[in-house]
Design a protein around this motif. Structure first.
Motif, short mmCIF file in Angstrom:
data_model
loop_
_atom_site.label_atom_id
_atom_site.label_comp_id
_atom_site.label_asym_id
_atom_site.label_seq_id
_atom_site.Cartn_x
_atom_site.Cartn_y
_atom_site.Cartn_z
N ALA A 215 0.83 -1.21 0.00
CA ALA A 215 0.00 0.00 0.00
C ALA A 215 0.86 1.25 0.00
O ALA A 215 1.97 1.27 0.58
CB ALA A 215 -0.92 0.00 1.22
N ARG A 216 0.36 2.30 -0.63
CA ARG A 216 1.03 3.61 -0.64
C ARG A 216 0.38 4.46 0.46
O ARG A 216 -0.74 4.96 0.28
CB ARG A 216 0.90 4.25 -2.03
CG ARG A 216 1.70 3.51 -3.10
CD ARG A 216 1.31 3.93 -4.51
NE ARG A 216 0.04 3.35 -4.90
CZ ARG A 216 -0.11 2.11 -5.37
NH1 ARG A 216 0.96 1.33 -5.51
NH2 ARG A 216 -1.29 1.65 -5.72
N VAL A 217 1.09 4.59 1.56
CA VAL A 217 0.49 5.11 2.79
C VAL A 217 1.22 6.34 3.30
O VAL A 217 2.45 6.41 3.26
CB VAL A 217 0.50 4.03 3.90
CG1 VAL A 217 -0.29 4.49 5.12
CG2 VAL A 217 -0.07 2.72 3.39
N THR A 218 0.45 7.32 3.77
CA THR A 218 0.99 8.46 4.50
C THR A 218 0.24 8.55 5.83
O THR A 218 -0.87 8.02 5.98
CB THR A 218 0.81 9.78 3.73
OG1 THR A 218 -0.58 10.00 3.49
CG2 THR A 218 1.56 9.74 2.42
N VAL A 219 0.86 9.22 6.79
CA VAL A 219 0.28 9.37 8.13
C VAL A 219 0.01 10.83 8.40
O VAL A 219 0.84 11.70 8.10
CB VAL A 219 1.22 8.80 9.21
CG1 VAL A 219 0.66 9.04 10.61
CG2 VAL A 219 1.45 7.30 8.99
N GLU A 220 -1.15 11.12 8.95
CA GLU A 220 -1.50 12.50 9.30
C GLU A 220 -2.18 12.52 10.66
O GLU A 220 -3.10 11.75 10.93
CB GLU A 220 -2.43 13.11 8.25
CG GLU A 220 -2.81 14.55 8.55
CD GLU A 220 -3.54 15.23 7.40
OE1 GLU A 220 -4.27 16.21 7.67
OE2 GLU A 220 -3.36 14.80 6.25
N ASN A 221 -1.69 13.39 11.52
CA ASN A 221 -2.31 13.63 12.82
C ASN A 221 -2.95 15.02 12.80
O ASN A 221 -2.31 15.98 12.36
CB ASN A 221 -1.29 13.55 13.96
CG ASN A 221 -0.66 12.17 14.05
OD1 ASN A 221 -1.33 11.17 13.81
ND2 ASN A 221 0.62 12.11 14.38
N ARG A 222 -4.18 15.11 13.26
CA ARG A 222 -4.87 16.39 13.23
C ARG A 222 -5.67 16.60 14.51
O ARG A 222 -6.32 15.68 15.00
CB ARG A 222 -5.79 16.46 12.01
CG ARG A 222 -6.43 17.84 11.83
CD ARG A 222 -7.21 17.95 10.54
NE ARG A 222 -6.37 17.89 9.35
CZ ARG A 222 -6.77 18.34 8.15
NH1 ARG A 222 -7.97 18.87 8.00
NH2 ARG A 222 -5.95 18.25 7.11
N GLY A 223 -5.61 17.83 15.01
CA GLY A 223 -6.42 18.19 16.17
C GLY A 223 -7.82 18.59 15.73
O GLY A 223 -8.00 19.17 14.67
N SER A 224 -8.80 18.29 16.59
CA SER A 224 -10.18 18.59 16.22
C SER A 224 -10.56 20.04 16.48
O SER A 224 -11.47 20.57 15.84
CB SER A 224 -11.14 17.67 16.98
OG SER A 224 -10.97 17.82 18.38
N GLY A 225 -9.86 20.69 17.42
CA GLY A 225 -10.18 22.09 17.73
C GLY A 225 -11.62 22.22 18.21
O GLY A 225 -12.05 21.53 19.14
#
Length: 279
Positions: A215-225
């Motif tokens: 799989a071609r995968v990236t990771v992203e972390n995001r705050g919900s605010g």
């Protein structure tokens, strides 16, 4: 996992076409057997003003149910005859008349379940109980949004990841699609709030596991605010122009979600795109 048996839950004749577009496309892609399931309610005794059973009214209700089931069967069979797909039709009667409940036995013997979200303006009576289907089938459920054109490809995927058992189940149930996708984003929302389940680098380990499959995968972390987790996930889906959202369902108890709301319930009610849910 390759999807070789696909179960399409068809509740409403006006919305069945959208669910079939997706189910047929997935069945053709993997040379799968497609099972269409629809249920009608058993006749309910109705009393006349004199207190006696109103046979005429009961008969009229039964005729309407039979005619609706016949129309859906005709819609399904005519569509299947135009497609190069192995198929069968299962028409049922139950006390609830809910096709999702009646489909549970069929769904448990399938690889993938496809259920269309019905226009909310039609009310609960026209919509299959998708929550019960997810809880009871033990199989991944692909929810087709009622709005817009049904997406039949999954080139860009967002996997909502919180380190839970349900999230892991969903990610690997979607593995066949993830491997074929051009891009998969592993999304962790507010990972600091729950570090125990996600490890030192949220999303990194599941991303590595999926990458080993090609799989071609990236990771992203995001705050919900100020947004909810569901709203944040939907925003990322929009930003990424994703075709498919993969979500572990009811990682909190269903009772808690019933009283306080939750990511699963919000997503089922308003899916941002084609959504695979598993538990």
């Amino acid at each position: 996992m390759v999807y070789k048996t696909i179960v399409a839950v068809l509740q409403d004749e006006d919305d069945a076409g959208r669910a079939l577009d997706v189910a047929v496309a997935f069945a053709q892609r993997s040379d799968a057997h497609l099972i269409g399931v629809h249920a009608e309610a058993l006749p309910v005794p109705i009393a006349s003003p004199m207190g006696f059973p109103d046979a005429a009214l009961m008969g009229a209700e039964e005729d309407m149910s039979r005619e609706r089931a016949d129309r859906l069967e005709k819609l399904f069979s005519q569509r299947m005859k135009r497609e190069s797909v192995s198929w069968e039709w299962r028409s049922m009667y139950s006390f609830s008349g809910d096709s999702a409940l009646s489909a549970l036995e069929s769904a448990r013997c399938g690889d993938l379940v496809v259920a269309g979200q019905v226009d909310p303006e039609k009310g609960a009576a026209g919509s299959p109980d998708i929550e019960t289907l997810i809880q009871g089938a033990g199989r991944p459920v692909l929810v087709v949004p009622w709005r817009g054109t049904a997406t039949t490809s999954a080139k860009r995927i967002v996997v909502a990841w919180n380190g839970s058992r349900q999230a892991a189940r969903a990610a690997f149930d979607a593995l066949a699609l993830i491997v074929e996708a051009d891009e998969t984003t592993i999304l962790s929302v507010d990972p600091v709030a729950n570090p125990g389940e996600q490890g030192a680098l949220p999303g990194a380990e599941i991303a590595a596991a999926l990458a080993r499959h090609g799989a071609r995968v990236t990771v992203e972390n995001r705050g919900s605010g100020d947004q909810s987790v569901a709203e944040t996930i939907a925003q990322v889906v929009t930003d990424k122009k994703a075709d498919l959202l993969v979500l572990g369902a009811f990682s909190h108890s269903r009772l808690k979600e019933m009283f306080f709301g939750g990511t699963t319930r919000t997503t089922i009610e308003n899916p941002p795109c084609l959504t695979l849910l598993a538990r």
